[in-house]
Design a protein around this motif. Structure first.
Motif, mmCIF file in Angstrom:
data_model
loop_
_atom_site.group_PDB
_atom_site.id
_atom_site.type_symbol
_atom_site.label_atom_id
_atom_site.label_comp_id
_atom_site.label_asym_id
_atom_site.label_seq_id
_atom_site.Cartn_x
_atom_site.Cartn_y
_atom_site.Cartn_z
ATOM 1 N N HIS A 45 0.923 -1.295 -0.042
ATOM 2 C CA HIS A 45 -0.229 -0.034 0.155
ATOM 3 C C HIS A 45 0.893 1.252 -0.078
ATOM 4 O O HIS A 45 2.027 1.161 0.721
ATOM 5 C CB HIS A 45 -1.009 0.037 1.157
ATOM 6 C CG HIS A 45 -0.387 0.416 2.739
ATOM 7 N ND1 HIS A 45 0.315 -0.563 3.312
ATOM 8 C CD2 HIS A 45 0.126 1.495 3.325
ATOM 9 C CE1 HIS A 45 0.931 -0.083 4.538
ATOM 10 N NE2 HIS A 45 0.600 1.207 4.425
ATOM 11 N N THR A 46 0.378 2.478 -0.702
ATOM 12 C CA THR A 46 0.981 3.706 -0.716
ATOM 13 C C THR A 46 0.086 4.737 -0.891
ATOM 14 O O THR A 46 -1.054 4.421 -1.211
ATOM 15 C CB THR A 46 2.199 3.593 -1.843
ATOM 16 O OG1 THR A 46 2.955 4.808 -1.617
ATOM 17 C CG2 THR A 46 1.468 3.776 -3.140
ATOM 18 N N GLU A 47 0.383 5.991 -0.347
ATOM 19 C CA GLU A 47 -0.419 6.970 -0.637
ATOM 20 C C GLU A 47 0.408 7.943 -1.382
ATOM 21 O O GLU A 47 1.599 8.310 -1.197
ATOM 22 C CB GLU A 47 -0.581 7.804 0.864
ATOM 23 C CG GLU A 47 -1.538 8.841 0.762
ATOM 24 C CD GLU A 47 -1.826 9.392 2.120
ATOM 25 O OE1 GLU A 47 -2.859 9.098 2.946
ATOM 26 O OE2 GLU A 47 -0.944 10.045 2.801
ATOM 27 N N LYS A 48 -0.239 8.349 -2.632
ATOM 28 C CA LYS A 48 0.272 9.251 -3.594
ATOM 29 C C LYS A 48 -0.448 10.552 -3.417
ATOM 30 O O LYS A 48 -1.790 10.674 -3.204
ATOM 31 C CB LYS A 48 0.100 8.580 -5.021
ATOM 32 C CG LYS A 48 0.921 7.126 -5.181
ATOM 33 C CD LYS A 48 0.757 6.743 -6.441
ATOM 34 C CE LYS A 48 1.317 7.783 -7.546
ATOM 35 N NZ LYS A 48 1.351 7.210 -8.951
ATOM 36 N N VAL A 49 0.180 11.561 -3.954
ATOM 37 C CA VAL A 49 -0.377 12.893 -3.818
ATOM 38 C C VAL A 49 -0.721 13.034 -5.625
ATOM 39 O O VAL A 49 0.413 13.043 -6.445
ATOM 40 C CB VAL A 49 0.206 14.041 -3.497
ATOM 41 C CG1 VAL A 49 -0.030 15.384 -3.923
ATOM 42 C CG2 VAL A 49 0.652 13.839 -1.953
ATOM 43 N N LEU A 50 -1.635 13.359 -6.013
ATOM 44 C CA LEU A 50 -1.997 13.341 -7.398
ATOM 45 C C LEU A 50 -1.570 14.914 -8.025
ATOM 46 O O LEU A 50 -1.811 15.951 -7.201
ATOM 47 C CB LEU A 50 -3.517 13.421 -7.606
ATOM 48 C CG LEU A 50 -3.944 11.871 -7.312
ATOM 49 C CD1 LEU A 50 -5.518 12.032 -7.609
ATOM 50 C CD2 LEU A 50 -3.480 10.844 -7.975
ATOM 51 N N GLU A 51 -0.752 14.954 -8.855
ATOM 52 C CA GLU A 51 -0.238 16.095 -9.527
ATOM 53 C C GLU A 51 -1.241 17.123 -9.777
ATOM 54 O O GLU A 51 -1.032 18.464 -9.408
ATOM 55 C CB GLU A 51 0.706 15.705 -10.701
ATOM 56 C CG GLU A 51 2.127 14.929 -10.244
ATOM 57 C CD GLU A 51 2.903 14.577 -11.588
ATOM 58 O OE1 GLU A 51 2.595 15.050 -12.654
ATOM 59 O OE2 GLU A 51 3.947 13.945 -11.311
ATOM 60 N N ARG A 52 -2.033 16.746 -10.499
ATOM 61 C CA ARG A 52 -3.014 17.916 -11.120
ATOM 62 C C ARG A 52 -4.085 18.452 -10.000
ATOM 63 O O ARG A 52 -4.279 19.590 -10.119
ATOM 64 C CB ARG A 52 -3.907 17.376 -12.179
ATOM 65 C CG ARG A 52 -2.890 17.048 -13.477
ATOM 66 C CD ARG A 52 -3.919 16.582 -14.551
ATOM 67 N NE ARG A 52 -2.998 16.005 -15.803
ATOM 68 C CZ ARG A 52 -3.563 15.624 -16.787
ATOM 69 N NH1 ARG A 52 -4.761 15.545 -17.095
ATOM 70 N NH2 ARG A 52 -2.714 15.012 -17.841
ATOM 71 N N THR A 53 -4.337 17.691 -9.015
ATOM 72 C CA THR A 53 -5.488 18.006 -8.134
ATOM 73 C C THR A 53 -4.818 18.345 -6.750
ATOM 74 O O THR A 53 -5.526 18.908 -5.679
ATOM 75 C CB THR A 53 -6.567 17.130 -7.834
ATOM 76 O OG1 THR A 53 -5.918 15.780 -7.325
ATOM 77 C CG2 THR A 53 -7.375 16.675 -9.121
#
Length: 712
Positions: A45-53
């Motif tokens: 599992h991982t948490e990503k930050v979406l670039e556009r939003t």
């Protein structure tokens, strides 16, 4: 998702740190106990930050076995549990399941359909699943013309009117576009959608396979065909989007990243399974120890009274069936005598946990009323369609949600779904009930590869409960046995040493501490219960013990209404707990010559037979309620009351089935006997679990009882 491309996806799509993956290619020890698994089976599992939003998204990949499609319903069940917890179950806007299939598996594995047809069922829907088929046009080494009868491998999805996009895998832009359309469709119409990426497999089935042996013409063309990276790079060159220098720079950057992560991996000297969990149960795992003990599972008297009063009072706002009124009247009579039958014991467990804030979910083919009409948790209005009442909801202020739902006629799919549901929140009691225990046969892949070995392979604890109706009652070979021998054979305990005396055992443990440690170390718990009190306690123990283990219950049929299978409220009130061994309550002082050790409803048959022959002062009958982990110390304590008696294991199952082969060695170890001193009593070996002839059944039953009552 499938094996092929899994590591690539985990790193480049899901953003798993590359060095954690590369450590698995090194011969390093595995932290904690367990077998571990091959690298392309593990989850993350991982948490990503979406670039556009700039919004965060949690991405989880569930670990799966080589029976790849077996994970499908597990993923969907896990998503459903997350949606319920987030009050997102109606639309599924916050959580979504993505299943990545192979083409041959999508058309060939029945579990794909069993999962897909859950998509619009009220208590199973997740608002649509996105299915991505990596279509290599080959299954193992089988050509499509031999692996399916339909034109497309995805035709199975037409049964639920799912849109199917067939896309050329050499065109990444088109794959991206159709994926966006699929996402928008799912968000708008809450239905499954399928993306069929048609490509090829450049190499064989594995590193040593030669594909020219089976698809020579196809692989001649593949060898001449440039790969996707080359095709797409050339397209970008021609369109002037990038230069060759830029492409080389990006490729070199990635190689440098791989080299640095590889170097970092060489500095890591052990692999931790917690790096590969799909749900971070960090706090729960960090506090686990058998030394913490298991608290009393008793329920205070006022709560017992309130629960029993509620489930025995007919609702005024719905017209219920006369049989329901009779059930409730019987419950009222039992409450007045301060006794509980099987259904009341279950209700006491469920409602007390709900009162304490624990969500309870029960699923299976007949669970709303119970296969044998004993439970009756959903009350249907007899005059109005679609009007019904859930008897266990809204009983206490602020109680947790109780979900009970008749499932589709599926064991493999639904059992996997409930396994996934139980994997999300360790404070939820999740139960799957087979219509008959025999029907667990059709979900054997789930039981073998996911449930019994999941913690050993992937460090993954779940507390799923299986309720499997079991008992020889002349109902034929497919309505008698939940196959306890199979579950016991899959238990990973050893019987070389008495627990507490094995090498490395902690010093100074009490018998209770040893039994708690047995629970902590076992892979799953197997019980064959005979009292409502023990049922109540064992279900509450599932939540109250400081770790999670699957629980398999050989649940009864005839005992649901047996006049002797009752428990007093005193056996459920504060200070009481689960009893893995039950003493003989009817034995009389005298010269006990024989001790019958048994498990399950045969106890009541033996008591009745003994009473008829007035042998209460000659034969004692001891019940083992928890077969695994085996209660050595409790059994020894009980049998020691009869020092001169002969010991017989008595079961109603055939000799090559049932618990006999599991318990024989353990009884001998517990009592310090030779194996030959543990005599067998029961049916002779048989290929079938039970006879379908009433005459043969009667003869077998009489022979078993005759053997049990002999004193010579």
């Amino acid at each position: 998702m499938a094996h092929r491309g899994r590591l690539n996806t985990i790193i480049n799509v899901c953003s798993k740190p590359l060095h954690q993956l590369l450590t698995q290619f090194n011969p390093i020890p595995l932290e904690g106990f367990g077998s571990g698994d091959v690298k392309y089976h593990l989850g993350m599992h991982t948490e990503k930050v979406l670039e556009r939003t700039n919004k965060k998204v949690m991405i989880a990949v569930m670990a799966n076995p080589s029976h790849l499609e077996a994970i499908d319903p597990v993923v969907v069940g896990r998503i459903r549990a997350e949606q319920v917890e987030k009050n997102d179950a109606k639309r599924g806007k916050k959580s979504m399941a993505i299943l990545v299939h192979g083409d041959a598996a999508f058309s060939g594995q029945g579990i794909v359909y069993e999962t897909m047809h859950l998509t619009d069922l009220p208590e199973y829907t997740t608002g649509g699943v996105i299915h991505v088929v990596i279509n290599n046009q080959v299954g193992f080494t089988t050509d499509p013309r031999y692996s399916r009868s339909s034109v497309h491998c995805t035709d199975v999805a037409r049964v639920i009117n799912a849109p199917i996009f067939h896309i050329h895998g050499d065109d990444p832009d088109l794959v991206t576009y159709c994926s966006k359309v699929a996402g928008e469709y799912r968000a708008e119409f809450h239905n499954d959608v399928v993306i069929d990426v048609v490509g090829y497999r450049r190499f064989g089935h594995n590193e040593l396979d030669e594909p020219m042996l089976t698809q020579p013409l196809m692989y001649k063309r593949i060898k001449e065909h440039p790969n996707v990276l080359t095709v797409y790079t050339d397209k970008l060159f021609k369109e002037g989007v990038i230069t060759e220098a830029f492409a080389q720079e990006e490729i070199q950057k990635y190689w440098d990243h791989c080299e640095s992560e590889f170097a970092k991996a060489q500095t890591i000297d052990s692999m931790n399974l917690s790096d590969w969990h799909d749900v971070p149960w960090t706090d729960f795992f960090s506090n686990q120890s058998p030394k913490n003990g298991i608290p009393s599972t008793g329920i205070d008297a006022e709560t017992i009274k309130a629960i029993c009063k509620h489930i025995s009072t007919p609702p005024k706002d719905i017209e219920v069936h006369a049989q329901v009124l009779r059930v409730m009247d019987k419950r009222g009579q039992l409450m007045e005598s301060r006794k509980a039958d099987w259904a009341m014991g279950e209700c006491l467990a469920f409602l007390s946990l709900l009162k304490e804030g624990h969500h309870v979910r029960l699923s299976g083919e007949d669970v709303e009323r119970g296969t044998f009409s004993h439970r009756v948790h959903i009350l249907h209005d007899q005059s109005k369609d679609k009007l019904y009442k859930n008897l266990l909801n809204n009983v206490f202020p602020g109680q947790a949600l109780y979900t009970v739902s008749n499932s589709s006629l599926s064991e493999y799919g639904v059992c996997g779904f409930e396994l996934g549901y139980s994997a999300y929140n360790h404070n939820t009691l999740t139960l799957w009930e087979g219509q008959f225990g025999d029907f667990a046969n059709t979900c054997q892949v789930t039981l073998d590869t996911l449930l019994c070995s999941g913690q050993s392979k992937w460090g993954r604890q779940v507390g799923l409960v299986l309720l499997l109706p079991h008992g020889m009652e002349g109902q034929g070979p497919e309505h008698s046995s939940a196959r306890p021998e199979r579950f016991l054979q899959l238990c990973d305990d050893d019987c070389s040493y008495l627990p507490g005396t094995e090498p490395g055992a902690p010093q100074g443990e009490t018998a209770e501490q040893i039994m708690t440690r047995q629970l902590f170390e076992i892979n799953w718990i197997v019980c064959n219960l005979t009292t409502p009190a023990n049922l109540c306690h064992v279900l509450r123990r599932q939540i109250l013990m400081p770790f999670r283990k699957p629980l398999v219950i050989m649940s009864p049929k005839s005992l649901l209404r047996h006049p002797m299978a009752l428990s007093s409220f005193e056996e459920i009130e504060p200070g009481t707990t689960f009893q893995p061994v039950l003493p003989d309550p009817f034995v009389k002082p005298g010269n006990i010559q024989k001790v019958l050790i048994c498990s399950g409803k045969v106890f009541y048959d033996l008591v009745t037979e003994r009473q008829g022959k007035q042998l209460e002062d000659k034969i004692a009958i001891i019940r083992i309620e928890q077969l695994c982990p085996f209660p050595y110390h409790r059994l020894k304590q009980e049998v020691s009351k009869y020092p001169n008696a002969k010991v017989v294991w008595l079961q109603e199952e055939h000799k090559n089935q049932g618990p006999y082969n599991y318990v024989r060695d353990r009884i001998a170890l517990a009592l310090g006997l030779r194996l030959e001193d543990v005599t067998y009593g029961g049916r002779a070996p048989s290929a079938a679990p039970s006879t379908g002839s009433k005459m043969i059944y009667s003869t077998e039953y009489n022979d078993v009882m005759s053997t049990a009552m002999k004193l010579d």
